[in-house]
Structure formats: structure tokens, C-alpha cells
Design a protein around this motif. Sequence first.
Motif, short mmCIF file in Angstrom:
data_model
loop_
_atom_site.label_atom_id
_atom_site.label_comp_id
_atom_site.label_asym_id
_atom_site.label_seq_id
_atom_site.Cartn_x
_atom_site.Cartn_y
_atom_site.Cartn_z
N ARG A 1 -6.55 0.75 -3.71
CA ARG A 1 -7.62 1.21 -3.94
C ARG A 1 -8.00 1.11 -5.50
O ARG A 1 -7.05 0.97 -6.22
CB ARG A 1 -7.86 2.97 -3.68
CG ARG A 1 -7.87 2.93 -2.08
CD ARG A 1 -7.71 4.48 -1.79
NE ARG A 1 -6.41 5.00 -2.24
CZ ARG A 1 -6.27 6.37 -3.22
NH1 ARG A 1 -7.64 7.05 -2.99
NH2 ARG A 1 -5.17 6.79 -3.31
N PRO B 1 -13.42 -3.28 5.47
CA PRO B 1 -14.26 -2.17 5.21
C PRO B 1 -13.54 -1.22 3.87
O PRO B 1 -13.96 -0.50 3.01
CB PRO B 1 -14.63 -1.47 6.34
CG PRO B 1 -13.74 -1.95 7.31
CD PRO B 1 -13.27 -3.40 6.72
N ARG B 2 -12.23 -0.95 4.08
CA ARG B 2 -11.28 -0.44 3.06
C ARG B 2 -10.27 -1.05 2.51
O ARG B 2 -9.81 -2.23 3.26
CB ARG B 2 -10.67 0.85 3.94
CG ARG B 2 -11.62 1.76 4.59
CD ARG B 2 -11.22 2.98 5.10
NE ARG B 2 -10.02 2.71 5.83
CZ ARG B 2 -9.20 3.89 6.05
NH1 ARG B 2 -9.37 4.96 5.68
NH2 ARG B 2 -8.32 3.48 6.88
N PHE B 3 -9.71 -0.96 1.44
CA PHE B 3 -8.59 -1.48 0.84
C PHE B 3 -8.56 -2.91 0.73
O PHE B 3 -7.53 -3.59 0.98
CB PHE B 3 -7.34 -1.07 1.65
CG PHE B 3 -7.44 0.47 2.29
CD1 PHE B 3 -7.79 1.50 1.28
CD2 PHE B 3 -6.95 0.76 3.29
CE1 PHE B 3 -7.76 2.78 1.58
CE2 PHE B 3 -6.88 2.18 3.84
CZ PHE B 3 -7.20 3.11 2.97
N SER B 4 -9.67 -3.56 0.09
CA SER B 4 -9.78 -4.77 -0.25
C SER B 4 -9.43 -5.46 -1.34
O SER B 4 -9.52 -6.56 -1.53
CB SER B 4 -11.35 -5.30 0.10
OG SER B 4 -12.20 -4.55 -0.93
N THR B 5 -8.83 -4.53 -2.21
CA THR B 5 -8.40 -5.00 -3.72
C THR B 5 -7.37 -5.94 -3.64
O THR B 5 -7.28 -6.96 -4.80
CB THR B 5 -8.24 -3.68 -4.46
OG1 THR B 5 -6.94 -2.99 -3.77
CG2 THR B 5 -9.12 -2.64 -4.80
N VAL C 1 -4.40 7.44 0.86
CA VAL C 1 -5.62 7.55 2.10
C VAL C 1 -4.93 7.18 3.34
O VAL C 1 -4.74 7.54 4.47
CB VAL C 1 -6.70 6.83 1.97
CG1 VAL C 1 -7.71 6.84 3.13
CG2 VAL C 1 -7.45 7.37 0.72
N TRP C 2 -4.11 6.03 3.16
CA TRP C 2 -3.41 5.25 3.96
C TRP C 2 -2.41 5.90 4.67
O TRP C 2 -2.10 6.25 5.95
CB TRP C 2 -2.90 3.80 3.73
CG TRP C 2 -2.09 2.93 4.67
CD1 TRP C 2 -0.73 3.04 4.97
CD2 TRP C 2 -2.77 2.28 6.08
NE1 TRP C 2 -0.52 2.20 6.02
CE2 TRP C 2 -1.64 1.78 6.45
CE3 TRP C 2 -3.88 1.95 6.23
CZ2 TRP C 2 -1.95 0.93 7.65
CZ3 TRP C 2 -4.25 1.11 7.42
CH2 TRP C 2 -3.21 0.86 8.15
N GLN D 1 0.74 -1.33 0.04
CA GLN D 1 -0.11 -0.02 0.04
C GLN D 1 0.79 1.16 -0.01
O GLN D 1 0.23 2.30 0.49
CB GLN D 1 -0.96 -0.17 1.00
CG GLN D 1 -1.96 -1.11 0.99
CD GLN D 1 -3.46 -0.79 1.92
OE1 GLN D 1 -3.93 0.03 1.58
NE2 GLN D 1 -3.43 -1.54 3.09
N ASN E 1 -9.02 -5.90 11.52
CA ASN E 1 -10.08 -4.75 11.54
C ASN E 1 -10.92 -5.31 13.06
O ASN E 1 -10.88 -6.31 13.41
CB ASN E 1 -10.93 -4.59 10.36
CG ASN E 1 -10.15 -4.12 9.28
OD1 ASN E 1 -9.65 -2.91 9.08
ND2 ASN E 1 -9.83 -4.99 8.34
N ASN F 1 -0.92 4.38 -1.43
CA ASN F 1 -2.03 4.77 -1.20
C ASN F 1 -2.01 5.93 -0.21
O ASN F 1 -1.95 5.99 0.93
CB ASN F 1 -2.58 3.35 -0.05
CG ASN F 1 -4.35 3.66 0.10
OD1 ASN F 1 -4.77 4.71 0.14
ND2 ASN F 1 -4.80 2.47 0.58
#
Length: 286
Positions: A73, A228-232, A44-45, A39, A149, A42
Motif C-alpha cells: 500500500r 483493485p487493491r495492493f497494486s503498488t 489489511v492483508w 506483503q 482477482n 500489509n
Amino acid sequence: YRFDKFRDEYLHLSNQYLDASQLLENPPEADVYCTGSDQVWNSVWNEGFEGPYFLDFAPVGKRRIAFSASIGRESIFDWEIPLMKNALSKYYAISMREESGVELVKSLGFPDAQLVLDPTLLLTRDNWDKIATHPMHAGESYVLAYGLNDNPRLLSFAAGVAREYGINLISINYNPIHLPSAGIKEITPDVTDFIGLFEDASYVVTDSFHATAFALNFGIPFTAIAPPRFSTRITSILSLTHTNERLLINYNDSSMLRKPIDFEAVHDVLSNMRDKSVSFLRNALA
């Protein structure tokens, strides 16, 4: 402490840099500079566009490559586009660990971007076993839960798997403020124990990409839960290995527990991709 212990024993590290300015002022000397962390692109991260992750400190004229980089993402913000285009234009070769990342980088004008394996998958189970340690009693059967998570439903589902199998449930927990759940053995393993726990598990339930990768690599039946986020990254490795059905859609549906995974086919895919990934790296370094 547990990670520092592993770093000290197994990793040969360069000087430590505490901020971007230190890198720019005194960059490490190398023939090739490589982006290769999870990531790493990324925003956002990373809470913004981080120049060091795009090797902005590398001296002019030095080769820059990306090996198994990740965006995490399916899309990026409009403000990122010119920054990424400029940064990636200085790269000699680019590879990503998720298909969505490959397509995104191609859409920015870099058609030669390639899909490669996550670095942990470049090693076979036999390779990993050389450093694995085994904290459980020999022959002990257990379901292994590993959640990154805060998702109580993951542990509830894993408990159901343990009941289905008639075996114990072990949960890996690195969160010191997380309270243990009744009836679940929680463990905070060293890195080598972490590997051994996956090798010896009867079943794995996880929302972690790397835990999914270990289960696939080690031939352990598993259920993957999209975070919930970053599952790609998870969806990409499941698609690559033709195991999409292992992604949990309904927490009340346990039917996948009774469906076998064709691990021979999985390992054929991983072996083929391992060769392609090493070939990319060799060509990028040549």
C-alpha cells in the motif's frame, strides 16, 4: 498438493510453527533473522499487525534484517505508525520490493531503507529453466492469462489478444469453484509447469505482480492489469523497468499489442538491480 510437492522436493524447511506463541516460546536458533515475504507488512492483508512478521520472536541481540519486504500500500493507518516504528527500530538493515514501501519506511525514520528486486528476479531465465517443466506441446503458440482477482474483463481482454495473434488462449486457474470459460483452455499447473508456461508463452495478460515479473524476466510481451487493491508492486516494477505503458488503462485499447518492448533495456535494468540487491544482502549479512 501441487505446492506441497514442490516444497518437499526443493525446500529445506525448519520446524513448523502454528501460532505466534509457539515462536515466542521456542524460537528457531539462527545467527541472522530475516523478514522476506511478499506483503508481509500489509496489515489489511494480514488482518492486523502481526508481530512475527516483524521478527518479534528473535532473541535480543540477534541481527534482524528485511530483504525485499512489502507493504503493498502507499500509506498505513495512524494506529500502525508507532507499532512499525518500534518494530523496525530493532532492524539492522531494511530493504523493500516497491518504491512506495521504501518511501513509507523512510518517512517513519529509517532513511537507509533501500529498493531491491523481488527474490524471483534475482534468478535469470537460465536459472529458472533448470527447474521448469513444459506442459504444452513443443512449438505451440498461446496467450497465457493469469488472474488473481475475479475479473472477467481480464479474460475478455486476453481473448482479444489471442484473436489478434491468431493463437490459443490458456488460463491458469487455481480456484476450484471457478467455472471454465467457453473457448479457453484452463490449466492448474504444478509449480515447475507454472514456470514453463510463462517461459513458452507468446504473450501474457495478468493482474499478478509475480506474473508480471516473470514476463519481464523471461522477455515475454505482456499486458499488466492493476488489481483493485495492493497494486503498488506492479506499478513499481513497471516504473523501474521503464515499461509503464504496459499497464492497461482502457480495456478497449489494444494498441500496446503492436508496440514492442525493449527487453534488452529491461534486462540491463534487472541485471544492475540484481547486483545491487545481492550487494545489499551480502552487506546485511556481513
